[in-house]
Design a protein around this motif. Structure first.
Motif, PDB file in Angstrom:
ATOM      1  N   PRO A  29       0.935  -1.116  -0.033  1.00 31.56           N
ATOM      2  CA  PRO A  29      -0.075  -0.048  -0.022  1.00 31.56           C
ATOM      3  C   PRO A  29       0.684   1.369  -0.084  1.00 31.56           C
ATOM      4  N   PRO A  30       0.509   2.305  -0.567  1.00 29.53           N
ATOM      5  CA  PRO A  30      -0.865   2.499  -1.250  1.00 29.53           C
ATOM      6  C   PRO A  30      -1.028   2.034  -2.516  1.00 29.53           C
ATOM      7  N   ALA A  31       0.029   1.778  -3.400  1.00 26.99           N
ATOM      8  CA  ALA A  31       0.023   1.410  -4.712  1.00 26.99           C
ATOM      9  C   ALA A  31      -0.733   0.014  -4.846  1.00 26.99           C
ATOM     10  N   GLY A  32      -0.837  -0.743  -3.787  1.00 31.17           N
ATOM     11  CA  GLY A  32      -1.162  -2.101  -3.902  1.00 31.17           C
ATOM     12  C   GLY A  32      -2.636  -1.930  -3.243  1.00 31.17           C
ATOM     13  N   ASN A  33      -3.253  -0.744  -2.944  1.00 30.60           N
ATOM     14  CA  ASN A  33      -4.570  -0.713  -2.750  1.00 30.60           C
ATOM     15  C   ASN A  33      -5.598  -1.164  -3.817  1.00 30.60           C
ATOM     16  N   TYR A  34      -6.774  -1.661  -3.395  1.00 26.82           N
ATOM     17  CA  TYR A  34      -7.521  -2.154  -4.432  1.00 26.82           C
ATOM     18  C   TYR A  34      -8.486  -0.959  -5.245  1.00 26.82           C
ATOM     19  N   GLN A  35      -8.625   0.258  -4.774  1.00 23.76           N
ATOM     20  CA  GLN A  35      -8.877   1.124  -5.563  1.00 23.76           C
ATOM     21  C   GLN A  35      -8.052   1.693  -6.602  1.00 23.76           C
ATOM     22  N   VAL A  36      -6.837   1.565  -6.287  1.00 26.90           N
ATOM     23  CA  VAL A  36      -5.650   1.817  -6.935  1.00 26.90           C
ATOM     24  C   VAL A  36      -5.472   1.031  -8.020  1.00 26.90           C
ATOM     25  N   LEU A  37      -5.496  -0.135  -7.881  1.00 27.46           N
ATOM     26  CA  LEU A  37      -5.483  -1.348  -8.803  1.00 27.46           C
ATOM     27  C   LEU A  37      -6.417  -1.268  -9.636  1.00 27.46           C
ATOM     28  N   LEU A  38      -7.546  -0.852  -9.271  1.00 27.38           N
ATOM     29  CA  LEU A  38      -9.206  -0.713 -10.082  1.00 27.38           C
ATOM     30  C   LEU A  38      -8.691   0.462 -10.953  1.00 27.38           C
ATOM     31  N   ALA A  39      -8.387   1.677 -10.516  1.00 25.21           N
ATOM     32  CA  ALA A  39      -8.182   2.984 -11.244  1.00 25.21           C
ATOM     33  C   ALA A  39      -6.916   2.678 -12.426  1.00 25.21           C
ATOM     34  N   LEU A  40      -5.900   1.893 -11.982  1.00 23.74           N
ATOM     35  CA  LEU A  40      -5.029   1.297 -12.975  1.00 23.74           C
ATOM     36  C   LEU A  40      -5.460   0.423 -14.116  1.00 23.74           C
ATOM     37  N   ALA A  41      -6.401  -0.453 -13.901  1.00 19.35           N
ATOM     38  CA  ALA A  41      -6.977  -1.326 -14.842  1.00 19.35           C
ATOM     39  C   ALA A  41      -7.945  -0.537 -15.960  1.00 19.35           C
ATOM     40  N   GLN A  42      -8.651   0.627 -15.247  1.00 16.34           N
ATOM     41  CA  GLN A  42      -9.582   1.201 -16.162  1.00 16.34           C
ATOM     42  C   GLN A  42      -9.054   2.301 -16.778  1.00 16.34           C
ATOM     43  N   HIS A  43      -7.510   2.626 -16.519  1.00 17.39           N
ATOM     44  CA  HIS A  43      -7.291   3.815 -17.212  1.00 17.39           C
ATOM     45  C   HIS A  43      -6.947   3.719 -18.668  1.00 17.39           C
ATOM     46  N   ALA A  44      -7.299   4.725 -19.574  1.00 19.82           N
ATOM     47  CA  ALA A  44      -7.326   4.359 -20.902  1.00 19.82           C
ATOM     48  C   ALA A  44      -5.631   4.348 -21.514  1.00 19.82           C
ATOM     49  N   ASP A  45      -4.888   5.026 -20.664  1.00 21.71           N
ATOM     50  CA  ASP A  45      -3.268   5.048 -20.977  1.00 21.71           C
ATOM     51  C   ASP A  45      -2.584   3.634 -20.469  1.00 21.71           C
ATOM     52  N   ALA A  46      -3.242   2.905 -19.883  1.00 23.03           N
ATOM     53  CA  ALA A  46      -2.445   1.735 -19.304  1.00 23.03           C
ATOM     54  C   ALA A  46      -2.133   0.743 -20.489  1.00 23.03           C
ATOM     55  N   PRO A  47      -0.773   0.270 -20.071  1.00 22.17           N
ATOM     56  CA  PRO A  47      -0.540  -0.738 -21.405  1.00 22.17           C
ATOM     57  C   PRO A  47      -1.053  -2.074 -21.071  1.00 22.17           C
ATOM     58  N   ALA A  48      -1.611  -2.684 -22.256  1.00 27.24           N
ATOM     59  CA  ALA A  48      -2.062  -3.880 -22.466  1.00 27.24           C
ATOM     60  C   ALA A  48      -1.689  -4.920 -21.172  1.00 27.24           C
ATOM     61  N   PRO A  49      -0.270  -5.197 -21.381  1.00 23.30           N
ATOM     62  CA  PRO A  49       0.033  -6.364 -20.371  1.00 23.30           C
ATOM     63  C   PRO A  49       0.000  -6.117 -19.079  1.00 23.30           C
ATOM     64  N   ILE A  50       0.077  -4.820 -18.533  1.00 29.12           N
ATOM     65  CA  ILE A  50      -0.324  -4.569 -17.160  1.00 29.12           C
ATOM     66  C   ILE A  50      -1.856  -4.737 -16.985  1.00 29.12           C
ATOM     67  N   VAL A  51      -2.833  -4.301 -17.974  1.00 31.47           N
ATOM     68  CA  VAL A  51      -4.022  -4.463 -17.455  1.00 31.47           C
ATOM     69  C   VAL A  51      -4.312  -6.000 -17.490  1.00 31.47           C
ATOM     70  N   SER A  52      -3.817  -6.678 -18.410  1.00 34.06           N
ATOM     71  CA  SER A  52      -4.055  -8.198 -18.317  1.00 34.06           C
ATOM     72  C   SER A  52      -3.592  -8.909 -17.028  1.00 34.06           C
ATOM     73  N   ALA A  53      -2.768  -8.436 -16.709  1.00 35.70           N
ATOM     74  CA  ALA A  53      -2.329  -8.601 -15.133  1.00 35.70           C
ATOM     75  C   ALA A  53      -3.190  -8.508 -14.088  1.00 35.70           C
ATOM     76  N   LEU A  54      -3.598  -7.211 -14.207  1.00 33.57           N
ATOM     77  CA  LEU A  54      -4.473  -6.643 -13.126  1.00 33.57           C
ATOM     78  C   LEU A  54      -6.041  -7.187 -13.127  1.00 33.57           C
ATOM     79  N   LEU A  55      -6.621  -7.574 -14.109  1.00 34.23           N
ATOM     80  CA  LEU A  55      -7.970  -7.853 -14.290  1.00 34.23           C
ATOM     81  C   LEU A  55      -8.281  -9.156 -13.555  1.00 34.23           C
ATOM     82  N   PRO A  56      -7.629 -10.282 -13.321  1.00 35.17           N
ATOM     83  CA  PRO A  56      -7.969 -11.305 -12.467  1.00 35.17           C
ATOM     84  C   PRO A  56      -7.876 -11.122 -10.925  1.00 35.17           C
ATOM     85  N   ARG A  57      -7.271  -9.790 -10.666  1.00 34.12           N
ATOM     86  CA  ARG A  57      -7.456  -9.360  -9.124  1.00 34.12           C
ATOM     87  C   ARG A  57      -8.696  -8.610  -8.918  1.00 34.12           C
ATOM     88  N   LEU A  58      -9.683  -8.185  -9.977  1.00 34.52           N
ATOM     89  CA  LEU A  58     -10.732  -7.332  -9.611  1.00 34.52           C
ATOM     90  C   LEU A  58     -11.825  -8.224  -9.323  1.00 34.52           C
TER      91      LEU A  58
END
Length: 250
Positions: A62-91
């Motif tokens: 935390p805080p970068a490992g906070n769920y709301q931050v992870l959600l904001a990362l996954a939803q961000h239009a500029d987030a690189p696809a590999p990072i989004v793919s890694a985050l989605l299973p945690r949502l």
């Protein structure tokens, strides 16, 4: 600037989160005053440097490992696809659904989120499946329709995203039952579609009542073509023969 990022106050950190460089963010992540509010403020901006997403993704404390931050990362239009793919299973399931429907989220991120949801469907309780059936995207609803449960089918048929092709495919499948075929045949949105009417009449599990009701509405050439279907039961063939004026059963 780096010193401020390492030891600045909460107010100073909000100022730094406007447009930080990767070095500034790396230093800020070590500042005890940094909290999720700072990172959420950062992630409200667009046009962020790709390395910022990598840094936040790698920071599991935390805080970068906070769920709301992870959600904001996954939803961000500029987030690189590999990072989004890694985050989605945690949502959570319904956060994934929200991501599928949010405007501004790139299409590839939405498709990836759909895949994760579809993978989770078999393990979901009926209540969650019904919510997905009512609110899901075309791909999600199609996956739920294939389960063939009457309650789910009823909810799927009302979903405005459901496509006729998916209903046609369902009618041609072994999953369709007499009950679910009848749900489609009497549904206000689907009952008058010629291609679906024919698919209904080609299914060996279709109740006889639908042959009685639908055959008189179809052109004679279509009824003749239906008679050639190898899937029909003897009783169904007799009903078609009667509609064509053939010899009635004694």
């Amino acid at each position: 600037m780096l010193h401020r990022a390492l030891s600045g106050s909460k107010e100073e950190l909000f100022s730094l989160m406007e447009r930080p460089s990767p070095d500034i963010l790396r230093a800020a992540l070590r500042n005890p005053a940094l909290d999720e509010g700072h990172l959420l403020a950062l992630l409200r901006h667009t046009g962020l440097h790709p390395d910022l997403f990598t840094l936040l993704h790698q920071q599991h404390e935390p805080p970068a490992g906070n769920y709301q931050v992870l959600l904001a990362l996954a939803q961000h239009a500029d987030a690189p696809a590999p990072i989004v793919s890694a985050l989605l299973p945690r949502l959570y399931l319904f956060d994934l659904l929200k991501l599928c429907c949010l405007p501004g989220v790139p299409q590839d991120q939405k498709v990836a989120a759909e895949r994760v949801i579809i993978q989770r469907i078999p393990a979901q309780p009926l209540g969650n499946k019904l919510t997905l059936a009512r609110r899901g995207t075309a791909a999600i609803v199609e996956a739920l329709l294939k389960e063939g449960q009457p309650q789910l089918v009823a909810a799927c048929l009302d979903n405005p995203h459901l496509k006729e092709g998916a209903v046609h495919q369902f009618l041609a499948s072994a999953v369709a039952s007499a009950e679910t075929i009848s749900q489609i045949a009497r549904h206000s949105r689907w009952q008058h579609r010629p291609e679906l009417q024919q698919a209904i009449l080609k299914n060996p599990r279709t109740p006889a009542i639908w042959f009685t009701l639908l055959l008189p509405r179809l052109p004679r050439s279509v009824v003749k073509n239906l008679a050639l279907s190898p899937r029909l039961t003897p009783q169904q063939r007799q009903l078609i023969a009667e509609a064509l004026g053939g010899k009635k059963r004694p």
